[in-house]
Design a protein around this motif. Sequence first.
Motif, PDB file in Angstrom:
ATOM      1  N   LEU A  47       0.813  -1.209   0.000  1.00  0.00           N
ATOM      2  CA  LEU A  47       0.000   0.000   0.000  1.00  0.00           C
ATOM      3  C   LEU A  47       0.851   1.265   0.000  1.00  0.00           C
ATOM      4  N   ASN A  48       1.932   1.266   0.779  1.00  0.00           N
ATOM      5  CA  ASN A  48       2.813   2.439   0.819  1.00  0.00           C
ATOM      6  C   ASN A  48       3.431   2.697  -0.555  1.00  0.00           C
ATOM      7  N   THR A  49       3.851   1.609  -1.204  1.00  0.00           N
ATOM      8  CA  THR A  49       4.477   1.745  -2.521  1.00  0.00           C
ATOM      9  C   THR A  49       3.481   2.236  -3.558  1.00  0.00           C
ATOM     10  N   ILE A  50       2.284   1.664  -3.546  1.00  0.00           N
ATOM     11  CA  ILE A  50       1.295   1.997  -4.563  1.00  0.00           C
ATOM     12  C   ILE A  50       0.756   3.413  -4.386  1.00  0.00           C
ATOM     13  N   ARG A  51       0.722   3.902  -3.148  1.00  0.00           N
ATOM     14  CA  ARG A  51       0.246   5.270  -2.916  1.00  0.00           C
ATOM     15  C   ARG A  51       1.273   6.290  -3.357  1.00  0.00           C
ATOM     16  N   PHE A  52       2.546   5.911  -3.298  1.00  0.00           N
ATOM     17  CA  PHE A  52       3.608   6.829  -3.708  1.00  0.00           C
ATOM     18  C   PHE A  52       3.850   6.783  -5.212  1.00  0.00           C
ATOM     19  N   LYS A  53       3.922   5.569  -5.765  1.00  0.00           N
ATOM     20  CA  LYS A  53       4.266   5.409  -7.179  1.00  0.00           C
ATOM     21  C   LYS A  53       3.045   5.283  -8.085  1.00  0.00           C
ATOM     22  N   GLY A  54       1.900   4.905  -7.496  1.00  0.00           N
ATOM     23  CA  GLY A  54       0.701   4.734  -8.313  1.00  0.00           C
ATOM     24  C   GLY A  54       0.520   3.336  -8.856  1.00  0.00           C
ATOM     25  N   ILE A  55       1.577   2.533  -8.847  1.00  0.00           N
ATOM     26  CA  ILE A  55       1.518   1.179  -9.410  1.00  0.00           C
ATOM     27  C   ILE A  55       2.591   0.324  -8.750  1.00  0.00           C
ATOM     28  N   ILE A  56       2.376  -0.991  -8.731  1.00  0.00           N
ATOM     29  CA  ILE A  56       3.374  -1.915  -8.198  1.00  0.00           C
ATOM     30  C   ILE A  56       3.329  -3.200  -9.018  1.00  0.00           C
ATOM     31  N   LYS A  57       4.481  -3.810  -9.203  1.00  0.00           N
ATOM     32  CA  LYS A  57       4.575  -5.047  -9.970  1.00  0.00           C
ATOM     33  C   LYS A  57       4.774  -6.232  -9.033  1.00  0.00           C
ATOM     34  N   ILE A  58       4.210  -7.373  -9.426  1.00  0.00           N
ATOM     35  CA  ILE A  58       4.317  -8.579  -8.597  1.00  0.00           C
ATOM     36  C   ILE A  58       5.772  -8.965  -8.384  1.00  0.00           C
ATOM     37  N   LYS A  59       6.584  -8.849  -9.436  1.00  0.00           N
ATOM     38  CA  LYS A  59       7.991  -9.231  -9.307  1.00  0.00           C
ATOM     39  C   LYS A  59       8.714  -8.368  -8.274  1.00  0.00           C
ATOM     40  N   ASP A  60       8.316  -7.096  -8.143  1.00  0.00           N
ATOM     41  CA  ASP A  60       8.930  -6.218  -7.154  1.00  0.00           C
ATOM     42  C   ASP A  60       8.488  -6.584  -5.738  1.00  0.00           C
ATOM     43  N   ILE A  61       7.219  -6.981  -5.602  1.00  0.00           N
ATOM     44  CA  ILE A  61       6.741  -7.432  -4.286  1.00  0.00           C
ATOM     45  C   ILE A  61       7.541  -8.643  -3.838  1.00  0.00           C
ATOM     46  N   LEU A 116      -6.934  -1.178  -3.838  1.00  0.00           N
ATOM     47  CA  LEU A 116      -6.199  -1.111  -5.088  1.00  0.00           C
ATOM     48  C   LEU A 116      -6.981  -1.819  -6.189  1.00  0.00           C
ATOM     49  N   LEU A 117      -6.462  -1.714  -7.395  1.00  0.00           N
ATOM     50  CA  LEU A 117      -7.075  -2.378  -8.541  1.00  0.00           C
ATOM     51  C   LEU A 117      -6.018  -3.251  -9.200  1.00  0.00           C
ATOM     52  N   ARG A 118      -6.274  -4.558  -9.275  1.00  0.00           N
ATOM     53  CA  ARG A 118      -5.304  -5.464  -9.904  1.00  0.00           C
ATOM     54  C   ARG A 118      -5.280  -5.255 -11.415  1.00  0.00           C
ATOM     55  N   VAL A 119      -4.080  -5.263 -11.967  1.00  0.00           N
ATOM     56  CA  VAL A 119      -3.878  -5.195 -13.415  1.00  0.00           C
ATOM     57  C   VAL A 119      -2.891  -6.292 -13.784  1.00  0.00           C
ATOM     58  N   HIS A 120      -2.682  -6.470 -15.091  1.00  0.00           N
ATOM     59  CA  HIS A 120      -1.781  -7.516 -15.547  1.00  0.00           C
ATOM     60  C   HIS A 120      -0.375  -7.302 -14.973  1.00  0.00           C
ATOM     61  N   GLY A 121       0.116  -8.273 -14.195  1.00  0.00           N
ATOM     62  CA  GLY A 121       1.470  -8.210 -13.653  1.00  0.00           C
ATOM     63  C   GLY A 121       1.624  -7.428 -12.372  1.00  0.00           C
ATOM     64  N   GLY A 122       0.510  -6.940 -11.817  1.00  0.00           N
ATOM     65  CA  GLY A 122       0.636  -6.169 -10.583  1.00  0.00           C
ATOM     66  C   GLY A 122      -0.669  -5.516 -10.184  1.00  0.00           C
ATOM     67  N   ALA A 123      -0.580  -4.291  -9.691  1.00  0.00           N
ATOM     68  CA  ALA A 123      -1.770  -3.564  -9.250  1.00  0.00           C
ATOM     69  C   ALA A 123      -1.497  -2.073  -9.323  1.00  0.00           C
ATOM     70  N   LYS A 124      -2.580  -1.294  -9.341  1.00  0.00           N
ATOM     71  CA  LYS A 124      -2.425   0.151  -9.337  1.00  0.00           C
ATOM     72  C   LYS A 124      -3.360   0.776  -8.311  1.00  0.00           C
ATOM     73  N   TYR A 125      -3.116   2.053  -8.058  1.00  0.00           N
ATOM     74  CA  TYR A 125      -3.843   2.778  -7.027  1.00  0.00           C
ATOM     75  C   TYR A 125      -5.313   2.900  -7.397  1.00  0.00           C
ATOM     76  N   MET A 126      -6.173   2.688  -6.425  1.00  0.00           N
ATOM     77  CA  MET A 126      -7.607   2.845  -6.615  1.00  0.00           C
ATOM     78  C   MET A 126      -7.996   4.253  -6.172  1.00  0.00           C
ATOM     79  N   ASN A 127      -8.268   5.143  -7.121  1.00  0.00           N
ATOM     80  CA  ASN A 127      -8.608   6.519  -6.768  1.00  0.00           C
ATOM     81  C   ASN A 127     -10.113   6.703  -6.699  1.00  0.00           C
ATOM     82  N   SER A 128     -10.527   7.703  -5.908  1.00  0.00           N
ATOM     83  CA  SER A 128     -11.944   8.038  -5.859  1.00  0.00           C
ATOM     84  C   SER A 128     -12.237   9.047  -6.964  1.00  0.00           C
TER      85      SER A 128
END
Length: 251
Positions: free
Chosen positions: A11-25, A49-61
Amino acid sequence: MLTEERQQYILNTIRFKGIIKIKDICSETRCSESTARRDLQQLEEQGELLRVHGGAKYMNSLQEEPAMNDKVSRNVNAKDHIAQQAVANIQVDDVIYLDAGTSTLAMIHHLNPSYNLRVVTNGVVHASALADMGIQTYLLGGNLKGTTKAVIGPEAVKSLEEYRFNKVFLGINGVHPKFGLTTPDPDEAVVKKTAILQSEESFILADNTKFDHVSFARVGDLSSATIITDQLTPSVAEQYQPLTTIQEVQS
């Protein structure tokens, strides 16, 4: 690492960068790919968050809009690469409009003062930076929005309607195949929409985290502007390329 610690890292990573990859996790938390996927599934079910191919991205309102100081620190490298591509579209003697986004702000130090540009902007920070470079600059009048340092409102729109541009460059919060180009603030949406109408060519600067997002106020169809972005996944590129013109920066 405990599940709670691992998910907090996500969550900390995705809020800062907007996206995270599974390989990085997996590499950062030393967990298996199946564990990482399970964490993402749980966090998606919680609306984090919202899952996307290969990772996830930030879920914005729909109404979320970070302040200028917060946005400046997000996706810095991607914004700079996108800004350089945007500037490559500018020619000598162009009259251009830059709106008050951080992506457009990144364009300014790449501009060539010898190009004899005339620049109109609704960004107070932008106007100051342009003036410092000796570029002929016009700042729209109107209401100053504290969070984004953007000049908005009826006066800004009326001023824009008096100008014509070779090119306009706009930031955006959401790029979506069904809902088009969107931003949280209706007043800013009207300014952006007016700028597009007053220009020969329009460009949207949007890093890949903005794709598939939707905000409250609609700016226009995807086809109303060329979208300049960083590298998209093949599936996202395949979905959007038939709908608009995309200039994709290879980082």
